[in-house]
Design a protein around this motif. Structure first.
Motif, short mmCIF file in Angstrom:
data_model
loop_
_atom_site.label_atom_id
_atom_site.label_comp_id
_atom_site.label_asym_id
_atom_site.label_seq_id
_atom_site.Cartn_x
_atom_site.Cartn_y
_atom_site.Cartn_z
N ILE A 193 -9.90 -1.01 -2.88
CA ILE A 193 -9.35 -0.89 -4.23
C ILE A 193 -8.58 -2.14 -4.65
CG2 ILE A 193 -9.23 1.61 -4.08
CD1 ILE A 193 -6.20 1.38 -3.72
N GLY A 194 -8.38 -3.07 -3.72
CA GLY A 194 -7.70 -4.31 -4.04
C GLY A 194 -6.19 -4.24 -3.94
N SER A 195 -5.67 -3.30 -3.15
CA SER A 195 -4.23 -3.17 -2.95
C SER A 195 -3.80 -3.86 -1.67
CB SER A 195 -3.83 -1.69 -2.86
OG SER A 195 -3.93 -1.05 -4.11
N PRO A 196 -2.56 -4.31 -1.59
CA PRO A 196 -2.03 -4.78 -0.31
C PRO A 196 -1.92 -3.62 0.66
CG PRO A 196 -0.29 -4.70 -1.97
CD PRO A 196 -1.58 -4.44 -2.68
N THR A 197 -1.99 -3.91 1.94
CA THR A 197 -2.01 -2.87 2.96
C THR A 197 -0.99 -3.15 4.05
OG1 THR A 197 -3.74 -4.04 4.22
CG2 THR A 197 -4.47 -2.41 2.60
N CYS A 198 -0.55 -2.06 4.68
CA CYS A 198 0.38 -2.17 5.82
C CYS A 198 -0.13 -1.26 6.93
CB CYS A 198 1.79 -1.78 5.40
SG CYS A 198 2.98 -1.81 6.78
N TYR A 199 -0.51 -1.86 8.03
CA TYR A 199 -1.01 -1.10 9.17
C TYR A 199 0.16 -0.63 10.04
CZ TYR A 199 -3.06 -0.11 13.70
OH TYR A 199 -3.39 0.50 14.88
N VAL A 200 0.09 0.63 10.46
CA VAL A 200 1.11 1.22 11.33
C VAL A 200 0.49 1.45 12.70
CG1 VAL A 200 2.77 3.08 11.66
CG2 VAL A 200 2.14 2.38 9.35
N GLY A 201 0.90 0.69 13.71
CA GLY A 201 0.33 0.89 15.04
C GLY A 201 0.16 -0.42 15.79
N THR A 202 -0.65 -0.37 16.84
CA THR A 202 -0.79 -1.52 17.72
C THR A 202 -2.22 -2.04 17.85
OG1 THR A 202 -1.04 -0.03 19.64
CG2 THR A 202 1.19 -0.81 19.12
N ALA A 203 -3.18 -1.36 17.21
CA ALA A 203 -4.58 -1.80 17.30
C ALA A 203 -4.81 -3.02 16.41
CB ALA A 203 -5.51 -0.66 16.90
N GLU A 204 -6.00 -3.59 16.51
CA GLU A 204 -6.38 -4.68 15.64
C GLU A 204 -6.69 -4.13 14.25
OE1 GLU A 204 -6.42 -7.99 16.14
OE2 GLU A 204 -5.41 -7.51 18.03
N ALA A 205 -6.17 -4.76 13.22
CA ALA A 205 -6.42 -4.31 11.86
C ALA A 205 -6.30 -5.49 10.91
CB ALA A 205 -5.43 -3.21 11.47
N ASP A 206 -7.26 -5.60 10.00
CA ASP A 206 -7.26 -6.67 9.01
C ASP A 206 -6.36 -6.24 7.86
OD1 ASP A 206 -7.81 -8.86 7.48
OD2 ASP A 206 -9.73 -8.09 6.74
N SER A 207 -5.05 -6.32 8.07
CA SER A 207 -4.08 -5.81 7.11
C SER A 207 -3.12 -6.91 6.68
CB SER A 207 -3.30 -4.65 7.75
OG SER A 207 -2.42 -4.06 6.82
N ASP A 208 -2.58 -6.79 5.48
CA ASP A 208 -1.63 -7.77 4.98
C ASP A 208 -0.33 -7.76 5.78
OD1 ASP A 208 -3.06 -8.74 2.47
OD2 ASP A 208 -3.03 -6.58 2.14
N TYR A 209 0.09 -6.54 6.16
CA TYR A 209 1.34 -6.38 6.89
C TYR A 209 1.11 -5.44 8.07
CZ TYR A 209 2.96 -8.05 2.34
OH TYR A 209 3.12 -8.76 1.19
N ARG A 210 2.03 -5.49 9.02
CA ARG A 210 1.89 -4.66 10.22
C ARG A 210 3.28 -4.21 10.68
NH1 ARG A 210 -1.66 -4.40 14.71
NH2 ARG A 210 -3.02 -5.91 13.70
N ILE A 211 3.40 -2.92 10.99
CA ILE A 211 4.64 -2.39 11.57
C ILE A 211 4.28 -1.48 12.73
CG2 ILE A 211 6.06 -2.56 9.48
CD1 ILE A 211 5.45 0.35 8.87
N GLY A 212 5.23 -1.27 13.64
CA GLY A 212 4.97 -0.43 14.79
C GLY A 212 5.12 1.05 14.49
N SER A 213 6.02 1.37 13.56
CA SER A 213 6.25 2.76 13.18
C SER A 213 6.79 2.79 11.77
CB SER A 213 7.22 3.46 14.14
OG SER A 213 8.50 2.88 14.03
N ILE A 214 6.78 3.98 11.16
CA ILE A 214 7.16 4.10 9.76
C ILE A 214 8.61 3.69 9.52
CG2 ILE A 214 7.89 6.52 9.89
CD1 ILE A 214 5.79 4.88 7.07
N GLU A 215 9.48 3.80 10.50
CA GLU A 215 10.88 3.46 10.30
C GLU A 215 11.09 1.97 10.03
OE1 GLU A 215 13.40 4.19 13.66
OE2 GLU A 215 11.84 3.59 15.10
N GLU A 216 10.08 1.16 10.32
CA GLU A 216 10.18 -0.27 10.07
C GLU A 216 9.83 -0.65 8.63
OE1 GLU A 216 7.93 -2.48 12.96
OE2 GLU A 216 8.47 -1.10 14.56
N LEU A 217 9.31 0.32 7.87
CA LEU A 217 8.82 0.00 6.53
C LEU A 217 9.91 -0.43 5.56
CD1 LEU A 217 6.38 -0.23 4.71
CD2 LEU A 217 6.55 2.23 4.22
N PRO A 218 11.09 0.21 5.52
CA PRO A 218 12.12 -0.26 4.59
C PRO A 218 12.49 -1.73 4.78
CG PRO A 218 12.69 1.93 5.38
CD PRO A 218 11.52 1.46 6.20
N ALA A 219 12.62 -2.17 6.01
CA ALA A 219 12.97 -3.56 6.27
C ALA A 219 11.85 -4.49 5.82
CB ALA A 219 13.25 -3.77 7.76
#
Length: 228
Positions: A193-219
């Motif tokens: 859809i053309g939106s920025p993305t944030c992957y949650v986890g440790t696998a390989e992912a072609d994402s704009d951003y990456r966090i280990g868990s949802i609690e990291e999202l505010p920062a």
């Protein structure tokens, strides 16, 4: 500028792996007086995941998924006389009553909701997902849950976004951040859809951003806002 958060549900806000394990074991305990081993649960997980991937690729429909996953699993257990539809129904009912949310999800959603409208986007069965969300402590912070059963398509189909736009009235995909744990469903949906993305986890992912868990999202969002 980001204005909305589109959050996946399972294994992003709630622990679906543990939810599935409890519901599956309860089902086989009730129907067959059988206590599944960890190894048997892992076999089911692998079978179920393969069918959901097929569904994402439109190789099977939802009914074929329900029949196929338990047909295949029962065959591995050498249970040949069971009614597959009955097993699936019992499992889904148990699933709807099983809620295992991540301990950090409620406080995180509360913080996020002070700056962004929060929407859940999930592939799943309507009565199960709505019942599970209703039992979550973070439910009051969620504006709406969009479920593939209601929408008529599964993530990552870009048509899923149309249901979101009807709710928000904002068709600009750059205003949304898609957050989830599945590269093939959540992250690909954001790409589609053309939106920025944030992957949650440790696998390989072609994402704009990456966090280990949802609690990291505010920062992360605070950091993104600094550069907007």
């Amino acid at each position: 500028m980001l204005r909305y958060l589109l959050l996946d549900f399972d294994n992003t806000l709630v622990d679906f792996t543990e939810t599935e394990r409890r519901a599956l074991r309860a089902t086989f305990r009730e129907l067959f007086a059988r206590e599944l081993t960890d190894e048997e649960v892992t076999v089911y997980n692998r079978i179920n995941d393969s069918y959901w991937k097929k569904l994402e690729r439109k190789e099977v429909d939802k009914e074929q998924l329900k029949r196929g996953r338990f047909g295949d699993f029962l065959a591995t257990l050498a249970i040949e006389t069971a009614d597959v539809s009955l097993v699936n129904k019992a499992y889904m009912d148990n699933l709807s009553k099983t809620i295992v949310e991540y301990p950090e999800s409620a406080e995180t959603c509360k913080r996020l909701s002070e700056r962004y409208p929060l929407y859940i986007i999930t592939n799943g069965t309507t009565y199960i997902q709505r019942a599970r969300l209703a039992g979550c402590t973070f439910a009051p912070y969620i504006r709406q849950m969009f479920i593939s059963d209601d929408v008529g398509v599964n993530k990552p189909a870009p048509e899923f976004f149309e249901a979101v736009v009807r709710e928000t009235g904002d068709a600009d995909p750059k205003h949304y951040l898609v957050v989830g744990d599945s590269p093939s469903s959540d992250i690909r949906f954001g790409r589609n859809i053309g939106s920025p993305t944030c992957y949650v986890g440790t696998a390989e992912a072609d994402s704009d951003y990456r966090i280990g868990s949802i609690e990291e999202l505010p920062a992360l969002l605070a950091e993104i806002e600094c550069y907007d």
